[in-house]
Structures are given as C-alpha cells and as structure tokens.
Design a protein around this motif. Structure first.
Motif, PDB file in Angstrom:
ATOM      1  N   ARG A 242     -10.873  14.707  -0.859  1.00  0.00           N
ATOM      2  CA  ARG A 242     -10.396  15.206   0.222  1.00  0.00           C
ATOM      3  C   ARG A 242      -8.816  14.300   0.254  1.00  0.00           C
ATOM      4  O   ARG A 242      -7.752  14.501   1.881  1.00  0.00           O
ATOM      5  N   ARG A 243      -7.873  13.592  -0.164  1.00  0.00           N
ATOM      6  CA  ARG A 243      -6.867  13.211  -0.205  1.00  0.00           C
ATOM      7  C   ARG A 243      -6.106  13.739   0.946  1.00  0.00           C
ATOM      8  O   ARG A 243      -5.052  13.762   1.125  1.00  0.00           O
ATOM      9  N   TRP A 244      -5.655  15.121  -0.406  1.00  0.00           N
ATOM     10  CA  TRP A 244      -5.092  15.399   0.321  1.00  0.00           C
ATOM     11  C   TRP A 244      -4.378  16.571   1.945  1.00  0.00           C
ATOM     12  O   TRP A 244      -3.771  16.993   2.283  1.00  0.00           O
ATOM     13  N   LEU A 245      -5.889  16.814   2.427  1.00  0.00           N
ATOM     14  CA  LEU A 245      -6.204  17.176   3.774  1.00  0.00           C
ATOM     15  C   LEU A 245      -6.325  16.146   4.578  1.00  0.00           C
ATOM     16  O   LEU A 245      -4.751  16.057   5.586  1.00  0.00           O
ATOM     17  N   SER A 246      -5.901  14.885   4.206  1.00  0.00           N
ATOM     18  CA  SER A 246      -5.357  13.887   5.496  1.00  0.00           C
ATOM     19  C   SER A 246      -4.425  13.161   5.216  1.00  0.00           C
ATOM     20  O   SER A 246      -4.267  12.144   5.630  1.00  0.00           O
ATOM     21  N   LEU A 247      -3.760  13.765   4.001  1.00  0.00           N
ATOM     22  CA  LEU A 247      -2.575  13.178   3.776  1.00  0.00           C
ATOM     23  C   LEU A 247      -1.297  13.555   4.962  1.00  0.00           C
ATOM     24  O   LEU A 247      -0.869  12.846   5.392  1.00  0.00           O
ATOM     25  N   PRO A 248      -0.816  14.043   5.742  1.00  0.00           N
ATOM     26  CA  PRO A 248       0.170  14.195   6.812  1.00  0.00           C
ATOM     27  C   PRO A 248      -0.496  13.131   8.224  1.00  0.00           C
ATOM     28  O   PRO A 248       0.146  12.231   8.446  1.00  0.00           O
ATOM     29  N   LEU A 249      -1.998  12.989   7.986  1.00  0.00           N
ATOM     30  CA  LEU A 249      -2.520  11.963   9.206  1.00  0.00           C
ATOM     31  C   LEU A 249      -2.307  10.645   8.286  1.00  0.00           C
ATOM     32  O   LEU A 249      -1.845   9.619   9.013  1.00  0.00           O
ATOM     33  N   PHE A 250      -1.953   9.916   7.504  1.00  0.00           N
ATOM     34  CA  PHE A 250      -1.489   8.590   7.182  1.00  0.00           C
ATOM     35  C   PHE A 250      -0.148   8.742   7.078  1.00  0.00           C
ATOM     36  O   PHE A 250      -0.065   7.778   6.838  1.00  0.00           O
ATOM     37  N   ARG A 251       0.075   9.944   6.263  1.00  0.00           N
ATOM     38  CA  ARG A 251       1.666   9.553   6.469  1.00  0.00           C
ATOM     39  C   ARG A 251       2.590   9.290   8.109  1.00  0.00           C
ATOM     40  O   ARG A 251       3.331   8.406   8.347  1.00  0.00           O
ATOM     41  N   ALA A 252       1.899   9.559   8.810  1.00  0.00           N
ATOM     42  CA  ALA A 252       1.473   9.228  10.969  1.00  0.00           C
ATOM     43  C   ALA A 252       1.089   7.992  10.364  1.00  0.00           C
ATOM     44  O   ALA A 252       1.886   7.119  11.602  1.00  0.00           O
ATOM     45  N   LEU A 253       0.410   7.760  10.197  1.00  0.00           N
ATOM     46  CA  LEU A 253       0.038   6.227  10.466  1.00  0.00           C
ATOM     47  C   LEU A 253       0.913   5.168   9.943  1.00  0.00           C
ATOM     48  O   LEU A 253       0.869   4.547  10.837  1.00  0.00           O
ATOM     49  N   TYR A 254       1.056   5.635   8.689  1.00  0.00           N
ATOM     50  CA  TYR A 254       1.838   4.526   7.947  1.00  0.00           C
ATOM     51  C   TYR A 254       3.584   3.946   8.813  1.00  0.00           C
ATOM     52  O   TYR A 254       4.100   3.517   8.735  1.00  0.00           O
ATOM     53  N   ARG A 255       3.806   5.190   9.719  1.00  0.00           N
ATOM     54  CA  ARG A 255       4.936   5.594  10.442  1.00  0.00           C
ATOM     55  C   ARG A 255       5.244   4.904  11.132  1.00  0.00           C
ATOM     56  O   ARG A 255       6.011   4.212  12.132  1.00  0.00           O
ATOM     57  N   ARG A 256       3.631   4.553  11.500  1.00  0.00           N
ATOM     58  CA  ARG A 256       3.413   3.959  13.158  1.00  0.00           C
ATOM     59  C   ARG A 256       3.587   2.420  13.523  1.00  0.00           C
ATOM     60  O   ARG A 256       2.957   2.055  14.502  1.00  0.00           O
ATOM     61  N   VAL A 257       2.070   2.305  12.129  1.00  0.00           N
ATOM     62  CA  VAL A 257       1.606   0.741  12.362  1.00  0.00           C
ATOM     63  C   VAL A 257       2.411  -0.275  12.293  1.00  0.00           C
ATOM     64  O   VAL A 257       4.376  -0.123  11.695  1.00  0.00           O
ATOM     65  N   ASP A 258       2.748  -1.161  12.741  1.00  0.00           N
ATOM     66  CA  ASP A 258       3.931  -3.216  12.852  1.00  0.00           C
ATOM     67  C   ASP A 258       4.361  -2.848  11.515  1.00  0.00           C
ATOM     68  O   ASP A 258       5.437  -3.060  11.515  1.00  0.00           O
ATOM     69  N   ARG A 259       3.056  -3.138  10.661  1.00  0.00           N
ATOM     70  CA  ARG A 259       3.560  -3.332   9.304  1.00  0.00           C
ATOM     71  C   ARG A 259       2.253  -2.732   8.470  1.00  0.00           C
ATOM     72  O   ARG A 259       1.798  -3.042   8.324  1.00  0.00           O
ATOM     73  N   VAL A 260       3.265  -2.688   6.878  1.00  0.00           N
ATOM     74  CA  VAL A 260       2.282  -2.342   5.713  1.00  0.00           C
ATOM     75  C   VAL A 260       2.427  -2.874   4.732  1.00  0.00           C
ATOM     76  O   VAL A 260       3.824  -3.154   4.421  1.00  0.00           O
ATOM     77  N   VAL A 261       1.668  -3.349   4.746  1.00  0.00           N
ATOM     78  CA  VAL A 261       1.004  -4.887   3.700  1.00  0.00           C
ATOM     79  C   VAL A 261       0.640  -3.905   2.035  1.00  0.00           C
ATOM     80  O   VAL A 261      -0.042  -3.475   1.645  1.00  0.00           O
ATOM     81  N   ALA A 262       1.798  -4.236   1.016  1.00  0.00           N
ATOM     82  CA  ALA A 262       1.536  -3.280  -0.806  1.00  0.00           C
ATOM     83  C   ALA A 262       1.434  -4.863  -0.783  1.00  0.00           C
ATOM     84  O   ALA A 262       1.902  -6.061  -1.282  1.00  0.00           O
ATOM     85  N   ARG A 263       0.057  -4.586  -2.410  1.00  0.00           N
ATOM     86  CA  ARG A 263      -0.057  -6.306  -2.407  1.00  0.00           C
ATOM     87  C   ARG A 263       0.922  -5.068  -3.712  1.00  0.00           C
ATOM     88  O   ARG A 263       0.495  -6.765  -4.402  1.00  0.00           O
ATOM     89  N   ASP A 264       1.270  -4.841  -4.078  1.00  0.00           N
ATOM     90  CA  ASP A 264       2.232  -4.828  -5.981  1.00  0.00           C
ATOM     91  C   ASP A 264       3.266  -3.895  -5.268  1.00  0.00           C
ATOM     92  O   ASP A 264       3.013  -2.932  -4.858  1.00  0.00           O
ATOM     93  N   LYS A 265       4.332  -3.754  -6.595  1.00  0.00           N
ATOM     94  CA  LYS A 265       5.712  -2.662  -6.282  1.00  0.00           C
ATOM     95  C   LYS A 265       5.277  -1.667  -6.541  1.00  0.00           C
ATOM     96  O   LYS A 265       5.913  -1.137  -5.951  1.00  0.00           O
ATOM     97  N   HIS A 266       3.815  -0.966  -7.361  1.00  0.00           N
ATOM     98  CA  HIS A 266       3.708   0.521  -8.271  1.00  0.00           C
ATOM     99  C   HIS A 266       3.161   1.161  -6.580  1.00  0.00           C
ATOM    100  O   HIS A 266       3.559   1.900  -5.536  1.00  0.00           O
ATOM    101  N   MET A 267       2.659   0.181  -5.291  1.00  0.00           N
ATOM    102  CA  MET A 267       2.083   0.460  -4.406  1.00  0.00           C
ATOM    103  C   MET A 267       2.884   1.097  -2.991  1.00  0.00           C
ATOM    104  O   MET A 267       3.163   1.276  -2.545  1.00  0.00           O
ATOM    105  N   GLY A 268       3.846  -0.423  -3.511  1.00  0.00           N
ATOM    106  CA  GLY A 268       4.663  -0.327  -2.024  1.00  0.00           C
ATOM    107  C   GLY A 268       5.814   0.975  -2.974  1.00  0.00           C
ATOM    108  O   GLY A 268       5.973   1.536  -2.025  1.00  0.00           O
ATOM    109  N   TRP A 269       6.189   1.454  -3.927  1.00  0.00           N
ATOM    110  CA  TRP A 269       7.149   2.509  -4.182  1.00  0.00           C
ATOM    111  C   TRP A 269       6.340   3.828  -4.388  1.00  0.00           C
ATOM    112  O   TRP A 269       7.157   4.978  -3.571  1.00  0.00           O
TER     113      TRP A 269
END
Length: 377
Positions: A114-141
């Motif tokens: 159900r990833r696309w159903l939860s995408l708007p909430l995750f987008r909001a989460l990623y914009r609000r946490v103090d930092r998001v750690v990306a473990r590689d460049k592909h995930m960062g992109w």
C-alpha cells in the motif's frame, strides 16, 4: 548528549544495524539507549550499551516509546523504521514540543505494501523531521526527487556494519548442516521465502546440467521453499547435493552459515536493496547476484559478480566458471573494512549529525502538548 535509538522489529538487518550504531556511539563515549522489539533476536548478545526490548506493533509500541522518552529524557530520538506515518507525525509533534530533535533513517523510503496510499503521509513526515538519513546516493535521490524531501534536511551516511561479524559474537552450527566434506565448495541461498528472490531460477539452472561432485548448495531461511515446485527441487537434487533448512535461523547460526560459505547466490527477479551483500562482505563470502540486487558500496569484481536477471544462461555460465576455478572464486574475496572500524566510522558520522541537529533544536519551544498516538512502529 543523550541519544535514544528506536527500532521496533527486533529481528533482521534493522535490528543488527541499530545494535551496531548504538555500540559505536557507546564506544565513542555517548550516552545511548536502544529500544528494540519485544522479540529481540540479539538478546543473548552482551551488548555494552543500555537496551530495552519493549516495542510491539500498534498503540502499545508508541506508548512504550513515550514512557521511555519521559524517563530517559533524550536530546535526540532516532527512528529506524516507520510503517504508521500518521502515528509518527503525532509523535514528532509531541517530541518536538518538548525540545527533542527527531531523526529518521528510512531503510525503505516507502512500505512494501500500500505504498502509494501512504505516500502523502510519508512526504509530510520527510518534510517535518529534523533530518532524514540516506544510506546511499540512490535513496537520497529518491527522497529528494520523488518525495520532495528538502535537501537541507538530508544527511548522507553510508555503511552497514553488522555485529555478527565481531569476534565476540557467538556462533552455533545449524544441526541440519553436516560438517563440510573434504574439498567441499558450499553455495548459499539465504533469506525468507519470496518468489521475487528467484530460488526457482537457481534450481532450474542447477537442474539443467551436471555439476562437480564437491558442490553443495545450502538453502536456508524461514519459508525459503515457498512457491517452489517439489519436482524442480528433486531435479536439482539429482544434479548436486542440496541441504534445505526451512526455518528461522538464530543469529549465531547465521554467523556459522556465512563463516562456512564459499559463494552467496542472489538470483533476484525484483529490484531489492539487500543488506546481504554487506553481510557476505564482512565474512569474506563472494556474491553472484542478478542486476536486480542493489547493495550499498558493492564493488564489481572485488566482492563478486553481476549478471542480467533475465538471462539465466549467464547465471549458469558465471556459476560454472566460479565453482570450476577456485582461484577465480578466491579473487572475488575483496578486502573488507573490519566491522569494528566500520561501526566507529558510522557512529562518528551520526554523532556529528546529532550535534548539528541538537544545536538547531534548542530554539524549539518546550510547550506541553497532549495528543493521543495511534498505530504501530
């Protein structure tokens, strides 16, 4: 600085990664506590840091986390996995109102289901946490381009050390696995059962031709034979020795499995970011993988070889070349950073990140907020 690392599963790579990070931070002199799942598979390992195994799915897990925050009074809460983004957003609001910084490391940027159903909430989460750690460049992109994560909130901290590779970590042979015979060359296929991992492809390749008598395939993991035709397995067994361990393997057994393996085969048919390539490297086990396997820092020709996933004939060709020439196989055992060194490096990167985030969070007002939390970690 007081750090609370939160990982709710208590099993698998997330559990091991979180233990490695906590151990490295403790070694660096930081006050760290790890909250892990109630079913903690590393409970028998004498971890040098403070640890509590209380997290469960649903509301109970979040209530446990809130109790631990009130008791421990951390400066930073570092979440390692979230599958209920609405609950996480509520917790973020609750924690930041108390002057606590919150960091999130998404080992998958969206849930498998159900990833696309939860995408708007995750987008909001990623914009609000103090930092998001990306473990590689592909995930960062992907975080920046697909989920609109602000660039200034991204931190790139690669590395996947696993405490199982430490000399101090216990090892235990699997009772189903006999001691290696003279000149035996042991292939490994490891992981829980899933059609996307291509075990049927591997068995089809093995069943199609004769193989050296010293070759031994070990297929291990919980439900590893899910969806496999018994006739296909029997046909492969007619060509070479195969041992199946169709159950959950405890970490000491996994350590023994990789300590005695000669080649890990990963014929995945669906794209997957797998920590198994890092685990294999830590034990000096070469990897023969399809191009659907993504591994952080995998070095072609040093840690193993890659073949096109839709060309099983190339899997057969590469496999035959490696098992027929032990010198060629040994050449794939590239130098690997010692796990304790990798843990130290990973911890130092995170320690500097925590200091940076903590410095910025001191301006957050410490107001009292009462908000019910729902869902599970």
């Amino acid at each position: 600085m007081r750090i609370l690392i939160v990982e709710g599963s208590g099993r698998g790579f997330l559990c091991h990664y979180s233990h490695a990070l906590a151990s490295g931070l403790h070694q660096a002199g930081e006050a760290v506590r790890l909250l892990t799942g109630a079913r903690d598979e590393l409970a028998d390992w004498s971890a040098p840091f403070d640890k509590r195994a209380c997290l469960a799915d649903g509301l109970a897990g979040w209530l446990c986390l809130c109790r631990e925050v009130r008791e421990y009074r951390p400066d930073v809460v570092h979440l390692q996995w979230i599958n209920r983004p609405l609950a996480a957003l509520a917790f973020l609001h609750w924690a930041r109102a108390r002057g606590i910084a919150v960091i999130y490391t998404p080992h998958n940027i969206l849930p498998h289901e159900r990833r696309w159903l939860s995408l708007p909430l995750f987008r909001a989460l990623y914009r609000r946490v103090d930092r998001v750690v990306a473990r590689d460049k592909h995930m960062g992109w992907a975080l920046e381009e697909l989920l609109d994560t602000p660039q200034e909130r991204l931190a790139h901290l690669p590395g996947s050390p696993n405490p199982m590779a430490l000399d101090s970590f216990p090892t235990q042979p699997c009772p189903e696995l006999a001691k290696a015979r003279d000149e035996e060359l042991r292939l490994l296929f490891f992981g829980h059962g899933s059609a996307r991992k291509g075990l049927d492809v591997l068995l089809g390749v093995l069943a199609a031709r004769p193989w050296p008598a010293h070759l031994h395939l070990v297929v291990a993991g919980e439900g590893v034979l899910t969806g496999i035709d018994p006739h296909l397995l029997a046909a492969a067994r007619a060509r070479l020795r195969i041992t199946v361990i169709d159950r959950y393997l405890r970490p000491p057994e996994v350590k023994h499995l990789f300590s005695t393996g000669d080649l890990l085969v990963m014929p995945y048919r669906k794209r997957c970011k797998s920590p198994l390539t890092d685990l294999a490297a830590a034990f000096g086990v070469p990897v023969l993988r399809s191009d659907r396997v993504q591994g952080t820092g995998f070095r072609e020709g040093w840690q193993g070889q890659t073949y096109p996933h839709d060309q099983p004939e190339l899997l057969a060709e590469r496999l035959l070349g490696l098992v027929a020439d032990r010198t060629a196989l040994a050449a794939q055992r590239g130098p690997c950073e010692p796990v304790r060194v990798a843990m130290t490096r990973l911890a130092e990167g995170h320690r500097l990140l925590y200091l940076e985030v903590r410095a910025g969070s001191r301006s957050i007002p410490a107001a009292t907020v009462s908000r019910p939390l729902a869902g599970g970690l």
